[in-house]
Design a protein around this motif. Structure first.
Motif, mmCIF file in Angstrom:
data_model
loop_
_atom_site.group_PDB
_atom_site.id
_atom_site.type_symbol
_atom_site.label_atom_id
_atom_site.label_comp_id
_atom_site.label_asym_id
_atom_site.label_seq_id
_atom_site.Cartn_x
_atom_site.Cartn_y
_atom_site.Cartn_z
ATOM 1 N N PHE A 27 0.849 -1.179 0.000
ATOM 2 C CA PHE A 27 0.000 0.000 0.000
ATOM 3 C C PHE A 27 0.896 1.245 0.000
ATOM 4 N N ILE A 28 0.878 1.962 -1.127
ATOM 5 C CA ILE A 28 1.775 3.108 -1.281
ATOM 6 C C ILE A 28 1.024 4.412 -1.063
ATOM 7 N N SER A 29 1.601 5.306 -0.270
ATOM 8 C CA SER A 29 0.978 6.616 -0.096
ATOM 9 C C SER A 29 2.011 7.604 0.408
ATOM 10 N N HIS A 30 1.808 8.881 0.109
ATOM 11 C CA HIS A 30 2.697 9.884 0.677
ATOM 12 C C HIS A 30 2.160 10.327 2.036
ATOM 13 N N ASN A 31 0.928 9.873 2.363
ATOM 14 C CA ASN A 31 0.274 10.315 3.581
ATOM 15 C C ASN A 31 0.520 9.318 4.713
ATOM 16 N N LEU A 32 1.350 9.727 5.656
ATOM 17 C CA LEU A 32 1.772 8.830 6.720
ATOM 18 C C LEU A 32 0.608 8.389 7.601
ATOM 19 N N VAL B 101 -2.465 7.926 6.719
ATOM 20 C CA VAL B 101 -3.223 6.914 5.992
ATOM 21 C C VAL B 101 -2.480 5.580 6.022
ATOM 22 N N VAL B 102 -1.179 5.622 5.773
ATOM 23 C CA VAL B 102 -0.381 4.398 5.773
ATOM 24 C C VAL B 102 -0.406 3.746 7.156
ATOM 25 N N ARG B 103 -0.246 4.548 8.166
ATOM 26 C CA ARG B 103 -0.261 4.014 9.519
ATOM 27 C C ARG B 103 -1.592 3.315 9.806
ATOM 28 N N TYR B 104 -2.688 3.926 9.332
ATOM 29 C CA TYR B 104 -4.008 3.372 9.633
ATOM 30 C C TYR B 104 -4.221 1.996 9.006
ATOM 31 N N VAL B 105 -3.772 1.794 7.750
ATOM 32 C CA VAL B 105 -4.085 0.511 7.097
ATOM 33 C C VAL B 105 -3.007 -0.566 7.227
ATOM 34 N N SER B 106 -1.770 -0.181 7.544
ATOM 35 C CA SER B 106 -0.685 -1.149 7.357
ATOM 36 C C SER B 106 -0.292 -1.920 8.614
ATOM 37 N N ASP B 107 0.240 -3.139 8.382
ATOM 38 C CA ASP B 107 0.841 -3.906 9.468
ATOM 39 C C ASP B 107 2.316 -3.546 9.590
ATOM 40 N N VAL B 108 2.935 -3.354 8.421
ATOM 41 C CA VAL B 108 4.351 -3.011 8.377
ATOM 42 C C VAL B 108 4.467 -1.682 7.638
ATOM 43 N N VAL B 109 5.328 -0.772 8.112
ATOM 44 C CA VAL B 109 5.555 0.484 7.394
ATOM 45 C C VAL B 109 6.995 0.520 6.897
ATOM 46 N N ALA B 110 7.153 0.824 5.599
ATOM 47 C CA ALA B 110 8.487 0.954 5.008
ATOM 48 C C ALA B 110 8.624 2.368 4.476
#
Ligand SMILES: Nc1ncnc2c1ncn2[C@@H]1O[C@H](COP(=O)(O)OP(=O)(O)O)[C@@H](O)[C@H]1O
Ligand code: SF4
Ligand SMILES: [Mg+2]
Lengths: 230, 608
Positions: A176-181, A183-192
C-alpha cells in the motif's frame, strides 16, 4: 513473498536502489516517501511493467495486480463498469456475469452499477471498481499506488475500510503506497520508508511511527499536519 | 451541434459544407442536361446574362458545369481522404501489435514518409498508377497516409501510456484486443476531426492535379479540370476561370473551418454539459452597511456558466487584516472559482455577479477599469497550486518579479531588480541574487512556490489568496511553505485567504475556517472549534473521516456515502440532504447561514 536487491535504472539515473523488502502472507505493507522517491517505480517493477535487476521471489509475476491513483484514468472511459471488471476474468461467458456481481458486492458496490460508465460514478465508487477489477484476476499480491490521493477525505475513509476488510476476509497480501503517513499508519501492518530510491526504514507500523530509527522518517513524522483535537 | 452555430466561423463552415453536400447530391440531377448541351452558336463566350460564367469551346454553359462538377470533385476528395485515413491508421496502429523488430520497421517507414514532400509522393503515385482520376485519387491518398499514420501513432502512444492500458496488460489482455478495445475507440474522435480537415486539403490537391492535367480527363470534368480548361482564357474572359476557382476555394475553406470548430468544441467538451436552464440564486438577507475594517468583503457572490452550471451560489465572506481564513471543501465545491472571481480571473464564458465585492475599502464593481487593475495588481497577491501557472518558463525569475514593480509602481529597472532580490531573500531563497538570474525550471517545486510568494510581495499586498499552494508539494516542503505564509501575514499585516481540500492543513495554519459545499458556505467557525464544536453534519463528517497519527486502528473510519451534486444539478434545498443522516422533509428548503455562537455561523436546520 520477498523483494530482493531490486534496482531500477533509467539511463544513468537510479530510481530504485537495491531495495529488499518482505511482504508477509496476508499482510499489508505500507510504503511512504516523498514524490520522486521511487515508490511507484518499485511498484511497477514488481508488477512487471518496467525492467529491473534483482529478484521478486515467492510470487508469480502474472499474479500481481495494481490499482492506480486516479480511477478516472485507470478505467477505460468507453467501457461500462461491468465490462471493465470482466476484463481480467478467465471464465466461460456464462459464468462471467455472476462473477462480476460477486466482485462488485465484495467491494460494497450495488450490482446495478455494472451498466454504468465511469464518468457517472463518484471518485470513491470508481476506485472500488478498479479494485474489483484487480481482484477478478485473483491476485497473490495487490499493489495500491496512492489510491486515495485523488479522493476527497469524505470518501477516503470508505476505501480505506474496504482495504482492511479485504485483508481480513480474503487474506489478501498488499503493498500500500501513499505519501500520507497517517493513511499508511491506519491501514498497514508493516511500514516501510523510501528516500531517494533507497529503503531507509521498515518495521511494524506502530514501532516506526512511535520510535522512528531513521532521521528522514522523523522529519516526515514531524511534518504531518495535525488537527488539534480536544 | 450547438457549438457549431455559436461562432461566425462555425456558422460559415457549417453552411459552406452543407451547401457542398447539397450541390454534390442535387447538382447533376438539376443541371446535368444543361451542362452537357452543346451550342455551336455560343462558343467561347464571356460572361453574359444567359451564361453568367460564359461558355466553353463547345458552347456549354460553364456555370452549369461548375454546379455539376462539384459531385466528382467532392466524391473523389472523399475517396482519396478515406484511402489516406485507412492506410494511415493501419500503418500507425500496426506497431502496437507487431513484434518489436517489425514494429520498428513500420515506424521507421512512416517517419521517412512523413519527411518526404507530400506533393511529390502524390505525383509519383499518380504517374505509376496511370493518368486519370484513379491515379490522382490514389496519389492524394498516398500523400495523406503518412500524416494520418503519424497522428495515429502519437495518439495511440498517449493512450498506450494510460493507466487502463497498463491494467489491461497486467490482466493479460492480448495486444490485439488492447488495440481494438482500448486504443482505437479512444483515439477515434481526434482522427475523425482530422478527417474533416484532410477532406478540404484533398479537395484542393485534387483540383491541383486536374489543373496540371494529371487528374480527371475529358469527357469527365471536375472543378480542377474546368479551371484547366478556362485558364488559357483568363485574360480575355476572366469569369470562365474564376467560377471554378471560387468553387474550389469555398469548399476548401468550408471544410477547414468546420474541422477547426469541431476540434475546438471537442477540446472544450471536458466540462460536462448541463441540462437545466440557469436557476436564479435567491438573495437572502439585508445587505447592510459595508464593513469598513475588512480587507475583503464579498456578499452573495455567484459564478455561472452557460447551460445552468452555477458552481458558486450566493457566497458571502469577510476577511479582516492580519487574519488567515481557511476555505475548505471537496474538489468541485467552487473554492477556486471564488478566488478567481475576487481576482477578476473567471474565464469566459463565466459570469460573475455579487451584491458587494469590496477590496481594501473600494467597490471593485464601481472602480474604473484602470484603477481596478492597479488595485488588484498591487494589493492582491495570488498563489496557485502550480507555481508554473504564475511563472513564465522563458524568463528569468528576477526579471519576472521586477516587472511587477516597473509596471505597477513605476520603478526603474535597477531599483526593481534590487527589490526582486530583496524579496527573494525575504522568502528565504538561498543565494537570492544567483537565483534571480535562473529560469523557473532550474528551481525545485518548493523554491518556485517561494518565488511566486515573493512575486506577490513585490507590491504591498493587503490580501494574499493562496489556492491549494501546497497540494503538489511533499509534506516536509509543505510545512516550510505554511510557515512562510504565516510569517508573511504576521509581518505585513496582510490578510490571507487560504484555500485547501485538506482540513488538517487548514486546521494547522488558519485562524478561522469557512466550509464550502456545492457552491455555498455551510459553516464558518474559529479554528479551535473545528475538531469538536462543528455543528454542520458535513463539517463533522469531514473531521471524523480524517485519519491522523492517533486514530484507533481497530475501528473503521467514518465516511460519507454518495457524492457532492455537480454544479448543474444542485437542488433548491440543502445540497447535502441526500448524504445527510439527519435530513428531514424540512431540508427541501434552503437553510440560511445564521449565527450559531460567537463567531460561528451554520446553514443547517438541525443545528440549534
Ligand atoms: N470554465 C468552466 N466552465 C464550466 N464549468 C466550470 C469551469 N470552471 C470550473 N467549472 C466548474 O465549477 C465547479 C467548481 O470548480 P472549482 O472552483 O475549481 O472547485 P474547487 O476549487 O472547489 O475544486 C466544478 O464542478 C467545475 O467543473
Ligand atoms: S439542513 Fe438538513 S440535510 Fe442539510 S445538513 Fe442540515 S439536517 Fe442535513
Ligand atoms: Mg481548486
Amino acid at each position: 513473498m520477498i523483494i530482493k536487491n531490486l534496482t531500477v535504472r533509467f539511463g544513468s539515473f537510479t530510481a530504485v536502489d537495491d531495495v529488499t523488502l518482505e511482504i508477509p502472507d496476508g499482510a499489508i505493507v505500507g510504503l511512504v516517501g516523498e514524490s520522486g522517491s521511487g515508490k511507484s517505480t518499485l511498484a511497477r517493477a514488481v508488477s512487471g511493467l518496467v525492467p529491473y535487476t534483482g529478484a521478486v521471489e515467492g510470487v508469480d509475476p502474472g499474479r500481481v495486480q495494481m490499482v492506480f491513483q486516479d480511477p478516472l484514468t485507470s478505467l477505460d472511459p468507453r467501457m461500462t463498469v461491468g465490462a471493465s471488471v470482466a476484463e481480467g476474468l478467465r471464465l466461460p461467458r456464462a459464468a462471467r456475469q455472476a462473477e462480476v456481481e460477486r466482485l462488485l458486492t465484495l467491494v460494497s458496490l450495488p450490482v446495478s452499477l455494472a451498466g454504468r460508465y465511469p464518468r457517472e460514478l463518484s471518485g470513491g465508487q470508481r476506485q472500488r471498481v478498479a479494485i474489483a477489477r484487480a481482484l477478478g484476476a485473483r491476485p497473490a499480491l495487490l499493489i495500491a499506488d496512492e489510491i486515495t490521493s485523488a479522493l476527497d477525505v469524505s470518501v477516503q475513509g470508505a476505501v480505506l475500510n474496504l482495504i482492511r476488510s479485504l485483508r481480513e476476509e480474503i487474506g489478501l497480501s498488499m503493498l500500500f503506497i501513499s505519501h500520507n503517513l497517517a493513511v499508511v499508519r491506519y491501514v498497514s501492518d508493516v511500514v516501510a520508508v523510501m528516500h531517494r530510491g533507497r529503503l531507509v526504514e521498515a518495521g511494524p507500523a506502530e514501532e516506526v511511527v512511535k520510535a522512528p530509527a531513521d532521521a528522514y522518517t522523523r522529519s516526515l513524522l514531524d511534518a504531518v499536519p495535525r488537527l488539534a483535537r480536544s | 451541434m450547438r457549438h457549431l452555430l455559436r461562432t461566425p466561423a462555425g456558422i460559415a463552415g457549417t453552411l459552406l459544407v452543407a451547401l457542398m453536400v447539397i450541390l454534390a447530391i442535387a447538382g447533376p440531377l438539376i443541371w446535368g442536361a444543361e451542362a452537357e448541351r452543346i451550342d455551336s452558336a455560343a462558343i467561347l463566350q464571356g460572361a453574359s446574362a444567359a451564361h453568367p460564367l460564359g461558355t466553353d469551346n463547345l458552347g456549354r454553359d460553364i456555370l452549369a458545369r461548375v454546379l455539376v462538377g462539384g459531385r466528382l470533385s467532392l466524391g473523389l476528395a472523399l475517396i482519396a481522404t478515406l484511402i489516406g485515413a485507412v492506410a494511415g491508421v493501419l500503418l500507425g496502429a500496426l506497431p502496437s501489435v507487431l513484434p518489436r523488430r517489425a514494429a520498428r520497421l513500420v515506424t521507421g517507414t512512416v517517419n521517412a514518409l512523413v519527411a518526404f514532400p507530400g506533393l511529390l509522393l502524390a505525383m509519383f503515385t499518380a504517374v505509376i498508377a496511370g493518368l486519370g482520376a484513379r491515379g490522382a485519387v490514389l496519389g492524394i491518398g498516398a500523400a495523406l497516409a503518412p500524416g494520418f499514420a503519424r497522428l495515429t501513432q502519437t495518439l495511440a502512444a498517449s493512450v498506450a501510456g494510460a493507466d487502463y492500458v497498463s491494467v489491461a496488460r497486467m490482466l493479460g489482455v492480448s495486444r490485439w484486443r488492447v488495440l481494438t478495445r482500448h486504443v482505437l475507440p479512444n483515439i477515434a474522435e481526434p482522427l475523425i476531426l482530422n478527417l474533416t480537415q484532410a477532406l478540404g486539403g484533398a479537395l484542393i490537391a485534387l483540383a491541383g492535379m486536374s489543373f496540371l492535367g494529371l487528374g480527371v480527363q475529358p469527357p469527365s470534368f471536375d472543378w480542377g479540370r474546368l479551371l484547366f480548361d478556362g485558364f488559357g482564357r483568363i485574360y480575355a474572359t476572366p469569369a470562365v476561370a474564376l467560377g471554378p476557382a471560387a468553387a474550389i476555394a469555398l469548399a476548401g475553406i468550408g471544410f477547414n473551418l468546420l474541422g477547426d470548430v469541431l476540434a475546438r468544441a471537442a477540446s472544450r467538451r471536458a466540462t460536462p454539459p448541463g441540462e437545466a436552464a440557469g436557476r436564479p440564486v435567491p438573495e437572502v438577507g439585508e445587505l447592510g452597511e459595508p464593513d469598513q475594517d475588512a480587507v475583503l468583503e464579498v456578499r452573495d457572490l455567484t459564478v455561472a456558466f452557460p447551460g445552468g452550471v452555477t458552481p458558486v451560489r450566493g457566497l458571502s465572506l469577510t476577511v479582516a487584516p492580519g487574519e488567515i481564513v481557511g476555505l475548505v471543501g471537496e474538489s468541485g465545491s467552487g473554492k477556486s472559482l471564488t478566488a478567481s472571481a475576487i481576482g477578476g480571473l473567471v474565464p469566459y464564458p463565466g459570469e460573475v455577479s455579487a451584491r458587494r465585492l469590496r477590496l481594501c475599502g473600494a467597490d471593485l464593481d464601481e472602480l474604473p477599469e484602470q484603477e481596478r487593475r492597479k488595485l488588484l495588481g498591487t494589493s492582491l497577491a495570488m498563489v496557485f497550486q502550480d507555481p508554473m501557472a504564475s511563472l513564465n518558463p522563458a524568463l528569468r525569475i528576477g526579471g519576472q518579479l521586477a516587472e511587477v514593480a516597473t509596471v505597477h509602481q513605476g520603478a526603474s529597472r535597477t531599483e526593481a531588480f534590487a527589490r526582486a532580490v530583496d524579496r527573494l531573500e525575504h522568502v528565504r531563497i538561498p543565494e537570492p541574487a544567483a537565483r534571480a538570474r535562473q529560469h523557473p525550471h532550474e528551481l525545485s517545486g518548493g523554491m518556485r512556490q517561494r518565488a511566486v510568494i515573493a512575486m506577490g510581495l513585490m507590491g504591498e499586498p493587503r490580501l494574499i489568496i493562496a489556492d491549494e499552494p501546497t497540494t503538489a508539494l511533499d509534506v516536509t516542503v509543505q510545512r516550510e511553505i505554511l510557515r512562510l505564509l504565516r510569517e508573511v501575514t504576521d509581518e505585513t499585516g496582510a490578510a490571507t485567504l487560504f484555500i485547501s481540500h485538506d482540513i488538517a492543513v487548514i486546521g494547522e495554519l488558519c485562524h478561522r475556517v469557512v466550509v464550502m459545499y456545492a457552491g455555498r458556505v455551510v459553516e464558518e467557525l474559529p479554528v479551535e472549534g473545528l475538531a469538536s464544536d462543528a455543528a454542520h453534519p458535513y463539517t463533522r463528517a469531514l473531521v471524523a473521516s480524517l485519519p491522523d497519527m492517533e486514530t484507533d486502528r481497530s475501528r473503521p473510519l467514518a465516511s460519507i456515502p454518495g457524492r457532492q451534486p455537480s454544479p448543474a444539478e444542485v437542488p433548491d434545498g440543502c445540497a447535502f440532504a441526500d448524504r445527510c443522516e439527519l435530513a428531514s422533509a424540512k431540508c427541501a428548503e434552503l437553510p440560511p447561514l445564521i449565527p450559531y455562537r460567537a463567531g460561528h455561523r451554520v446553514a443547517c436546520w438541525e443545528a440549534k
